[in-house]
Design an enzyme around this catalytic site. Structure first.
Site, mmCIF file in Angstrom:
data_model
loop_
_atom_site.group_PDB
_atom_site.id
_atom_site.type_symbol
_atom_site.label_atom_id
_atom_site.label_comp_id
_atom_site.label_asym_id
_atom_site.label_seq_id
_atom_site.Cartn_x
_atom_site.Cartn_y
_atom_site.Cartn_z
ATOM 1 N N ARG A 1 0.856 -1.214 0.000
ATOM 2 C CA ARG A 1 0.000 0.000 0.000
ATOM 3 C C ARG A 1 0.880 1.248 0.000
ATOM 4 N NH1 ARG A 1 -4.750 0.944 -1.470
ATOM 5 N NH2 ARG A 1 -5.637 -0.720 -0.213
ATOM 6 N N HIS B 1 0.022 3.297 -10.402
ATOM 7 C CA HIS B 1 -0.925 3.844 -9.423
ATOM 8 C C HIS B 1 -0.155 4.625 -8.333
ATOM 9 C CE1 HIS B 1 -4.053 3.789 -6.322
ATOM 10 N NE2 HIS B 1 -4.875 3.117 -7.082
ATOM 11 N N GLU C 1 -2.386 8.957 -11.007
ATOM 12 C CA GLU C 1 -2.024 7.709 -11.675
ATOM 13 C C GLU C 1 -2.086 7.892 -13.193
ATOM 14 O OE1 GLU C 1 -5.011 5.051 -10.011
ATOM 15 O OE2 GLU C 1 -5.024 6.365 -8.251
HETATM 16 O O1 TA6 Z 1 -7.173 4.437 -8.301
HETATM 17 C C1 TA6 Z 1 -8.206 4.695 -7.410
HETATM 18 C C2 TA6 Z 1 -8.765 3.373 -6.901
HETATM 19 O O2 TA6 Z 1 -9.325 2.611 -7.941
HETATM 20 C C3 TA6 Z 1 -9.757 3.682 -5.797
HETATM 21 O O3 TA6 Z 1 -11.077 3.448 -6.224
HETATM 22 C C4 TA6 Z 1 -9.325 2.770 -4.653
HETATM 23 O O4 TA6 Z 1 -9.984 1.526 -4.745
HETATM 24 C C5 TA6 Z 1 -7.827 2.689 -4.914
HETATM 25 O O5 TA6 Z 1 -7.721 2.575 -6.324
HETATM 26 C C6 TA6 Z 1 -7.119 1.623 -4.140
HETATM 27 O O6 TA6 Z 1 -7.422 0.382 -4.653
HETATM 28 P P1 TA6 Z 1 -6.776 -0.884 -3.901
HETATM 29 O O7 TA6 Z 1 -7.226 -2.076 -4.669
HETATM 30 O O8 TA6 Z 1 -5.281 -0.698 -3.934
HETATM 31 O O9 TA6 Z 1 -7.293 -0.812 -2.484
#
Ligand code: TA6
Length: 295
Positions: free
Chosen positions: A73, A166, A270
């Site tokens: 994360r 991301h 992202e």
């Molecule tokens: O990029 C934004 C997103 O799609 C949010 O909707 C949120 O879900 C974030 O990514 C984190 O996703 P994850 O699967 O890493 O918890």
């Protein structure tokens, strides 16, 4: 394993392999200027980027997991072959899988590069029935970090994917952050069932959960951290879309690997193929890249 990696891909003073959290192997990149970066083989996940003399420009959650089958994360998650929810694990399996280094180098201009790759396995084919080869090239300069993603369709049938870098940026206080460069761009508001709208303000600012997919966005976007008087310029190539996300309080509390009070210290901007899948013919290749520069 680390000894073999160092023997094969280590470069004294530039590229080394060390145990990271929970002993997960990571590559340490060191630039002659003093800039550094770290890449876990798990997910080919960049978890740290420090420009010369600076603090970390990437956000990492103190609650992040570092274990097989779970995403890290923070940093720069590699999203492939599915962005968001769907038939595959959320954001795809590339960030959940162990990658392997294939090359490391110090370029003539002193930039330090490390390339990792991932190929289909029985486990990935069970989830997504396509042979593929993914490559991630990370290049560290004094005040910049470049990430290039290559998708090769090594099978005999076409496939389509969505993908993204991301990136979680570290900021002092997201309430004093502005994202510039997206004015006039159409976005899908994922908090309103992907309702389409056009970005009208000159800058995006944050006062609530924000989760938007900007479609066919300009190639240059800036993240201004007023508190730190710091701007990160994002320059993307062949990655049409930009996603801007901050979970704010309620979503932060729902995320087990994200601290309830961490949301003010991060913003995700992202880059990738998100709004529409990208088709690759049998034997075809797609390549996209993003360069981050701090000033
Ligand atoms: O990029 C934004 C997103 O799609 C949010 O909707 C949120 O879900 C974030 O990514 C984190 O996703 P994850 O699967 O890493 O918890």
């Amino acid at each position: 394993m680390l000894e073999e990696l160092t023997l094969q891909f280590g470069i004294p003073g530039a590229v080394g392999f060390v145990p990271g959290v929970n002993g997960l192997p990571k590559a340490m990149l060191s630039h002659q200027s003093g800039a550094t970066a770290e890449i876990y083989l798990h997910g080919a996940h960049v978890t740290s980027w420090r420009a010369v003399g600076g603090d970390d420009l990437l956000f990492m959650s103190a609650a992040s997991a570092f274990e097989a089958g779970k995403p890290i994360r923070g940093g720069i998650p590699v999203i492939f072959p599915q962005f968001g929810g769907g038939p595959l694990p959320a954001h795809g399996f590339a960030r959940l899988t162990e990658w392997e280094p294939t090359l490391s180098a110090v370029e003539e201009n002193g930039d330090v590069e490390c390339v990792l790759h991932l190929e289909d396995t029985p486990a990935t084919r069970q989830l997504w029935p396509h042979p593929f080869r993914l490559e991630l090239a990370v290049t560290l300069a004094a005040r910049a970090l470049a990430v290039r993603m290559t998708v090769e369709n090594s099978g005999a049938a076409p496939f389509s994917f969505t993908a993204a870098l991301h990136t979680y940026f570290s900021v002092a206080d997201v309430r004093r952050v502005a994202v510039r460069g997206l004015r006039g761009v159409t976005y899908l508001d994922t908090l309103r069932d992907d309702a389409r709208a056009v970005e009208t303000p000159e800058a995006i600012t944050f006062s609530a959960e924000t989760d938007r997919i900007y479609v066919a966005a300009p190639d240059v976007v800036q993240v201004e951290d007023a508190s730190r008087r710091r701007t990160i310029t994002i320059h993307k190539h062949n990655m049409p879309d930009v996603v801007v996300w901050n979970p704010w309080t309620a979503k932060a509390q729902r995320m087990p690997d994200f601290g309830d009070t961490e949301y003010p210290r991060m913003v995700c901007v992202e880059t990738g193929h998100v709004a529409e899948p990208h088709a690759v013919p049998a034997g075809g290749v797609w390549q996209g890249s993003t360069r981050f520069r701090v000033s």
